[in-house]
Scaffold this active site. Structure first.
Site: not given
Lengths: 269, 269
Positions: A2-3
């Protein structure tokens, strides 16, 4: 994976510029298309936008990008699912209440073998390792400090102890805030920048968009932005060392601790 | 005082039409201009929009009115402040987690003398009597049932007992949902309507807006809408008796209990 994106400031600030670049990574310039979310503290209150749609095409993300919400602590997340189906209940950030404050948590990583004993004070709603870790952290904080919130230094000490455990279970980059301050743990990848006077022009990496911060700030403003990958291509971001836990308050890093044994792999630059 | 709106359905349904009328009461056709909020369950997940601005002029309310979010349980609230300043942390509905489910609560009324002992399992973030009552309800449910969620009937029994106490403390119209079913308590003012086949045209009371539900539904759909004041002027709404607690599931009222001593003041019509 994810970020992550976070902001911690000394005056309520909007995140529209940074979010414009971050939003593009949710299905346009990058692959994190399995939902997104953002939480804004406003005083003790909290606004919370979640959408299992990709942020690049979400009408809710469009609102967030164009509607300036002023906040001292913001946490956002775009998801590329590892554990848990693509569904609203697995969309970060997660929210719970402890000691009469909302707490917000977002995670980038994978904790495949983390199955802590939960006593029921906090129970995951979805199926992610991330929400499980968040529930465990709050449960342990409550066990340690009881009904009364500790001071910031004590809280940082205890969170450091808990993160030593969490960090040994797998990749565990995380962001955590109670609205007063913001904790950021770099397990594999996280950078930050502190913007303060003299302010300059910043240009996004993911969209051809610039902002002249000197035109929208006062000389006393200070803003820390934390992101998995730097959001701008003409500023100097600091890569956090792998295995480091940071405390941000009033727009600046005010403490950091090592969370892996041995020398830190990369010193702050 | 405030106004309440809820929807409970047997299939995920959008609330755009009802919300358009309700939104107008937050500063346009009525005086409830001290903030508004809405929570949508989607499966186990929850979307949550809050704004301390009047709903009639809020960009977030405009998004909610125009963006169809499909949900089986929705709770909304527009605020006219009695206890607590106008601030995000005092904006309903409130959210907590119990037994691995989110719980949503909104209140219309005033509980001036309600100061329960809270054990720390749920602590108010803001200053309202409403959030205090919600924390107390969840605390008592956890004390009664421990770590495991009871069945719907047991839950309704216990909530009835708790509401007998709450209802004696002042005006206490409330809405409560865990995403599975919806509880509505009429202390002084609450009405509902169940829409099912054959569907007809409905016309809002607060805006000149109509919808032909037969064009947007299937014959099996069933939707209960609950509001402080009926939202439409060409349908037959049922006024709940003062002092009655209702359980809605799958779009219909499936049980109700008296919460005041003596004969109910107004029978359902």
């Amino acid at each position: 994976m994810c970020q992550l994106l976070a902001m911690n400031c000394n005056v309520p600030t909007d995140i529209c510029f940074s979010f414009a670049g971050f939003q593009a990574r949710g299905g346009a310039t990058d692959v994190h298309a399995d939902g997104w979310g953002i939480a804004f503290f406003e005083g003790r209150g909290m606004r919370f936008f979640l959408d299992p749609q990709p942020s690049a095409v979400s009408p809710v993300a469009e609102l967030v990008r164009s509607y300036p919400i002023h906040s001292k602590n913001v946490i956002a997340h775009i998801r590329k699912a590892t554990q848990g189906i693509v569904a609203l209940e697995n969309t970060h950030p997660f929210m719970r209440e402890l000691w009469g404050r909302y707490w917000i948590f977002a995670h980038n990583g994978n904790l495949p073998d983390f199955a802590p004993t939960l006593d029921g004070s906090y129970t995951p709603v979805g199926q992610t390792d991330s929400e499980r870790a968040f529930c465990w952290v709050l449960q342990q904080l409550r066990r340690r400090f009881g009904k009364s919130a500790p001071g910031q230094a004590e809280l940082f000490d205890e969170l450091h102890r808990l993160t030593l455990d969490l960090g040994a279970r797998g990749a565990c980059n995380y962001l955590l805030s109670n609205g007063d301050c913001l904790f950021a743990h770099c397990s594999t990848q996280l950078s930050f920048i502190v913007r303060q006077a003299p302010f300059a022009v910043a240009h996004l990496r993911d969209q051809d968009l610039s902002i002249d911060f000197s035109a929208v700030t006062t000389p006393d403003d200070r803003v820390a932005v934390i992101a998995t990958v730097p959001l701008t291509d003409n500023e100097s971001w600091t890569a956090m060392p792998n295995g480091s836990l940071w405390l941000f308050a009033e727009g600046a890093p005010v403490g950091h601790r090592q969370t892996v044994a041995g020398p830190e792999s990369r010193p702050p630059t």
